[in-house]
Structures are given as structure tokens and as C-alpha cells.
Design a protein around this motif. Structure first.
Motif, mmCIF file in Angstrom:
data_model
loop_
_atom_site.group_PDB
_atom_site.id
_atom_site.type_symbol
_atom_site.label_atom_id
_atom_site.label_comp_id
_atom_site.label_asym_id
_atom_site.label_seq_id
_atom_site.Cartn_x
_atom_site.Cartn_y
_atom_site.Cartn_z
ATOM 1 N N ILE A 75 0.853 -1.191 0.000
ATOM 2 C CA ILE A 75 0.000 0.000 0.000
ATOM 3 C C ILE A 75 0.883 1.234 0.000
ATOM 4 N N SER A 128 -4.842 3.209 3.132
ATOM 5 C CA SER A 128 -4.793 2.533 4.422
ATOM 6 C C SER A 128 -5.947 2.928 5.331
ATOM 7 N N GLU A 129 -6.701 3.973 4.948
ATOM 8 C CA GLU A 129 -7.882 4.343 5.724
ATOM 9 C C GLU A 129 -8.948 3.243 5.644
ATOM 10 N N PHE A 131 -8.157 -0.126 3.757
ATOM 11 C CA PHE A 131 -7.599 -1.462 3.561
ATOM 12 C C PHE A 131 -6.258 -1.599 4.276
ATOM 13 N N LYS A 132 -5.817 -2.877 4.392
ATOM 14 C CA LYS A 132 -4.492 -3.172 4.944
ATOM 15 C C LYS A 132 -3.866 -4.298 4.131
ATOM 16 N N VAL A 133 -2.542 -4.403 4.221
ATOM 17 C CA VAL A 133 -1.822 -5.447 3.489
ATOM 18 C C VAL A 133 -2.320 -6.828 3.939
ATOM 19 N N ASP A 144 -5.308 -8.029 2.902
ATOM 20 C CA ASP A 144 -6.749 -8.089 2.611
ATOM 21 C C ASP A 144 -6.974 -8.640 1.208
#
Length: 577
Positions: free
Chosen positions: A390, A422-423, A425-427, A429
Motif C-alpha cells: 500500500i 490505508s484508511e 484497507f491493509k496489506v 486483505d
């Protein structure tokens, strides 16, 4: 009686004089050659544990310490009857004693020999026994001579301690008997030998000739070779047909080499040498040997920032540029793919025989995965992938091995203003996305999440036409206006000039966030994603309606009043009649 006595005294006196004369004559005959400070020959007459008695034809034998006759193992080196030279240190005529030394005799004789060698410019042999400050001690037949460090060799000696214990020939430079000082040189002999050999070599050497030499010095740019009185330079580029990083990869100091004379400058006495020229050039007809698209196996010999050199055969290397190593990986350095010594499969991409260059490729050994991806995922395909990275501009989603797709931050949502992915999603997902483009040439794969649903703005002009009244919540107040959310994700702007019929400096004077208000649509554009609203226009519409209403009511009242008056007047007139 008196006469008899006188006669006896006179006879005794004469006898005493005759004895002294005879004794003096005897001593002069036998011992006249024994002088102090000279060397005489004597005979060993007795040997005991501590001394050796030597007869030098003096009144008495001389005692010499037995230590002066012992070798390194402690054995006495003389026997009874041996004739030896000794040095007369001191003699006492009265006592008849004499002090002798064999060591001093040998030393004086040696100095005589050294002086003779110095005068005749002859050579002497000695052993280097000890390293001292400024040079060495050299044992020259028992005399300790000094060898200056500058006279050891023609060039500085890398390991000076290695010479201790070795025997060499020397030239005597100086002899000082009084100080027992002897100076010798090895360099002078080497210079004489070199000059002699140089003259012979200069008369016979010629270009193209094969010569033999010994490696004398190694530098970064080449090797200096002693050809026998003359040094030649073997440049690093003339050592091998293949690429080498340093001459030490091929030779060491002291190696004997067979070489070819490439160039000879007799005036300046400079010789250029070649080693690779003794074998055929492997680059001859290289294009025919390695045509384009040929698949080969080679060994990685060197890594540089821009690629890897691969040896295809002895003396022939090709370059695999970093861009030709992988279809999918963005490499910062070739070491991420290969190491020196690895065996790799390559494809010949191009050959430049004149410049002796071969371009190789590693990625071409396997099919280009971008060809497969383009066919497998046409535009509009919906797929699932795991978020691998991200950044502030978007997210990278794994598609195939080594191929990632980019979801730009602007393609995450139609309506939400996402400042950073990143607001949401995150790595790691797993997300669904639609394929937007697959560009094989630029190797770009773009995806979109918002494209999975229709753009709500496409319906805004229909749902909120110009002139219609909308109701919404104040989401943000700025100096230039109010943002009103009319439905989830759809906001309109009430410019400060459209907030009120009254002049105000800031919209916050009249409104606050989360307040529900009504406004009139004065502009709408789905392409620009803009919805212009006006509170002032709505107020003016309401005010205009009010004026129209009151105007119509007044006219009806006036008409009714006129008809009533006319009726009264008519009744009055009728009654009068």
C-alpha cells in the motif's frame, strides 16, 4: 795475596760478560722475528680443556684460550703438531712470556683478503645472519659485514625477514681495518648482471618474438616482467581474451611466463608484452558461432550494477543487462537474481564482432507472462487478489507470479474522498476489482474497485435537475461556502454568494455542521461531478410566491368593493325613482 784476589775478581767479571753476550746473541738468533702486533707461525704443542699451547720459537710457549679453536658444535679444530698462524699481542722479554691470539690473526688475514678483494673488485660470498635497523649483518668468513637495506636488491624487498639465513654473493664497498668495519652490496652485482643481460637482450629482441620472463611486480593495470636485464609491461588487457578484474587472478610474483613481444621502443628501452596473443582469438567468426536466438548455458563471472557477465567459452563473455533478467521483477541489482559462479541459461540477443560484445538475455528463456496475462484477463474481467503493498497513491494486488495490479486511490470509491488507501484497507486483505487496462509494452496492469458498481453521479442530473429543491445535511463549512450531502456520497456546494440574500462574511455566521437545510439546484454536471446549490435562490422563490399571493388577494377585495358600491348606488337610484 792481594794480586791473587784481584785476578780472581777480574776473571769472574769477564766470565759474566761473556755469558750475557752469549745469551743475548742466542736470544737474538732465536727470537728476533717475534714482534708485537705481527702474525707469526707457531706449532701446537699441547691441548688441554681450557687452553692450547703454541710454540712460536720464543722463550716460552703462548697460551691461547681453547674457545678460539672450537667450531659451532664445540669441537677443537686443531691437533698436536699443527702449524697455525697466530697474532702476537704482547711479549715480555724479562719474564719470557708471550700473549697470542689465533682469532686476531685470522681477522687480520681476513681483512688483508677483503682489502685485496676491494682493490681487485672481486666478488665474495657471505650469509645474511641478522636483520638490523637500516639493513642486515652478513657473515663473511667470520667477519660481520654490514649490508645496507638499499643494497639488498634492485627493488624494495617485500619481506625483508625472508632473506635471513640465505647465502649470496656480494661486492665489497668499504673496508676500515681500524674500526673493523666492512660494507658490502648485492645490488651492485645485480646491476652489473642486469646491464650485461640488457645489452644482450637489446641486440636480439624484436616484435613478434617469443620471450621468457619472471613476474617481478603486479599492479592494478598490469604486470612487470623481468626479461633478463630489461623489464617489460604485460598490460591487463593483453593477459587474456576474457575479462579479468585484476592481474592477480592469473599470475603471482615469481611466476615464469612465456610471452610475445608486442612492441619494442629501443630508444626508450620499453617493451610491451602479450600473453593472450600466444593463443588464437576466440572472437574470430563469433557471429557464426553464436547466432541470435541461440540458447546457451554459461557461468556468471562478474556482477556490475547494470548487469552480469556470463562466460560462454574460455575467453568469450556476454552481458546480461539487468533489464533482461526477469519479465516481472524490478531488480535493483543483478545479485537479486544470480551470483558469481552460477550456471545460467541464456539466449543470444545480439553479437557485435567488431567491438567484441555479445548481448544475452535470461528472461527470454521462458515465455513472457505478460502475454499470458493479457489473454487471461481482458478488460472488464472481475478478479480477486491479495493486497501486497500500500502506498499513498494506491494499492498493489497480486495477480500472477511476479505480476501485480495497481488500484489507484482514485479508483477505490465513486463517492468517498480517500486520502490514503490505508484508511480502508491493509496489506493481506483480499479484494475484488475489475480489470481496467493491461498494457504489455509498458508492463502495467490497472484495476478498479469502484468500477464494480455504477457511478452514482450518472443519475444525479436526472434525480436533481436544475430548479429542483433538495434537502440535505451540512457536512463541511468553509469560507467559500457550505457542502451539503443530499444522499450518501453525493454532495453539493452552496457558494458563499448563494447562502443568503443578506451580505455575510462567512457561512458559519448562519449555519453549523449537521444542520439540515433546503436549497435550490442551480447547476448540475455528471462529468464534472458538480452539484451547485443556492439557499438565496430558494428564498427569493419563496418571497416571489408571497408577493404574487398578496397581489391576487388585494385585487379580489377591490373588485368586490366596487360591485357592492355599484349595487348600493343602483338601489339608491332605483328608490329615488
Amino acid at each position: 795475596m792481594n794480586n791473587t784476589t784481584e785476578t780472581q775478581d777480574q776473571f769472574a767479571e769477564e766470565m759474566e760478560l761473556d755469558f750475557e753476550a752469549e745469551l743475548e746473541q742466542y736470544l737474538n738468533d732465536d727470537f728476533g722475528d717475534v714482534d708485537e702486533g705481527c702474525i707469526v707461525q707457531g706449532e701446537v704443542v699441547k691441548i688441554d680443556g681450557d687452553y692450547v699451547l703454541v710454540d712460536v720459537n720464543f722463550k716460552s710457549e703462548g697460551q691461547i684460550p681453547a674457545q678460539e679453536f672450537k667450531d659451532h658444535e664445540g669441537n677443537v679444530t686443531v691437533k698436536l703438531g699443527d702449524k697455525i698462524d697466530v697474532y702476537v699481542i704482547k711479549k715480555n722479554e724479562g719474564e719470557g712470556s708471550i700473549l697470542l691470539s689465533r682469532e686476531k690473526a685470522k681477522r687480520m688475514q681476513l681483512f688483508d683478503k677483503l682489502e685485496a678483494i676491494l682493490d681487485s673488485n672481486e666478488v665474495i660470498t657471505g650469509e645474511i645472519t641478522k636483520r638490523i635497523k637500516g639493513g642486515y649483518h652478513v657473515d663473511v668468513d667470520g667477519v660481520e659485514a654490514f649490508l645496507p637495506g638499499s643494497h639488498v636488491d634492485l627493488r624494495p624487498v617485500p619481506d625483508m625477514d625472508a632473506l635471513v639465513g640465505q647465502e649470496f654473493e656480494f661486492r665489497v664497498l668499504k673496508v676500515n681495518r681500524r674500526r673493523s668495519n666492512v660494507i658490502v652490496s648485492r645490488r651492485v652485482l645485480l646491476e652489473e648482471e642486469r646491464d650485461s643481460m640488457r645489452q644482450t637482450l637489446l641486440q636480439n629482441i624484436e616484435e613478434g618474438q617469443k620471450v621468457e620472463g619472471k613476474v617481478k611486480n603486479i599492479t592494478d593495470y598490469g604486470v612487470f616482467v623481468d626479461l633478463g636485464g630489461l623489464d617489460g609491461l604485460l598490460h591487463i588487457t593483453d593477459m587474456a581474451w576474457k575479462r579479468i578484474r585484476h592481474p592477480k587472478e592469473m599470475v603471482q610474483i615469481g611466476d615464469e611466463l612465456e610471452l610475445m613481444v608486442l612492441n619494442f621502443d629501443k630508444e626508450h628501452q620499453k617493451v610491451s608484452l602479450g600473453l593472450k596473443q600466444l593463443v588464437a582469438d576466440p572472437w574470430t567468426n563469433i557471429a557464426a558461432k553464436f547466432p541470435e536466438d541461440t540458447r546457451l548455458t554459461g557461468k556468471v563471472t562478474n556482477l556490475v550494477d547494470y548487469g552480469a557477465f556470463v562466460e560462454l567459452e574460455p575467453g568469450v563473455e556476454g552481458l546480461v543487462h539487468i533489464s533482461e533478467m526477469s519479465w516481472t521483477r524490478k531488480l535493483r541489482h543483478p545479485s537479486q537474481m544470480v551470483r558469481v559462479g552460477d550456471a545460467v541459461d541464456v539466449i543470444v540477443l545480439g553479437v557485435d564482432q567488431e567491438k567484441k560484445r555479445i548481448s544475452l538475455g535470461m528472461k527470454q528463456v521462458a515465455p513472457n507472462p505478460w502475454d499470458v496475462v493479457g489473454e487471461k484477463y481482458p478488460d472488464g474481467t472481475v478478479l480477486e487478489g491479495t493486497i501486497k503493498n500500500i502506498t499513498e497513491f494506491g494499492m498493489f494486488v497480486g495477480i500472477e507470479d511476479g505480476i501485480d495490479g495497481l488500484i489507484h486511490v482514485s479508483d477505490i470509491s465513486w463517492t468517498k474522498k480517500v486520502r490514503h488507501p490505508s484508511e480502508i484497507f491493509k496489506v493481506g486483505d483480499i479484494v475484488q476489482a475489475k480489470v481496467l487496462t493491461v498494457d504489455k509494452d509498458s508492463e502495467k496492469f490497472t484495476l478498479g474497485i469502484k468500477q464494480l458498481s455504477d457511478d452514482p453521479w450518472s443519475l444525479v442530473p436526472t434525480r436533481y435537475p436544475v430548479g429542483s429543491t433538495v434537502s440535505g445535511t451540512v457536512t463541511n463549512i468553509t469560507d467559500f461556502g457550505l457542502f451539503i450531502e443530499v444522499e450518501e456520497g453525493i454532495e453539493g456546494l452552496v457558494h458563499v454568494s448563494e447562502v443568503s440574500r443578506k451580505k455575510i462574511k462567512k457561512p458559519s455566521e448562519l449555519f453549523q455542521e449537521n444542520q439540515v437545510i433546503q436549497a435550490k439546484v442551480i447547476h448540475v454536471s455528471a462529468d464534472e461531478r458538480r452539484l451547485g446549490l443556492s439557499i438565496k435562490a430558494l428564498e427569493e422563490d419563496e418571497l416571489k410566491k408571497g408577493r404574487e399571493f398578496h397581489g391576487a388577494a388585494g385585487a379580489t377585495t377591490q373588485a368586490a368593493s366596487t360591485n357592492l358600491g355599484d349595487l348600493i348606488r343602483q338601489n339608491i337610484e332605483d328608490g329615488t325613482e
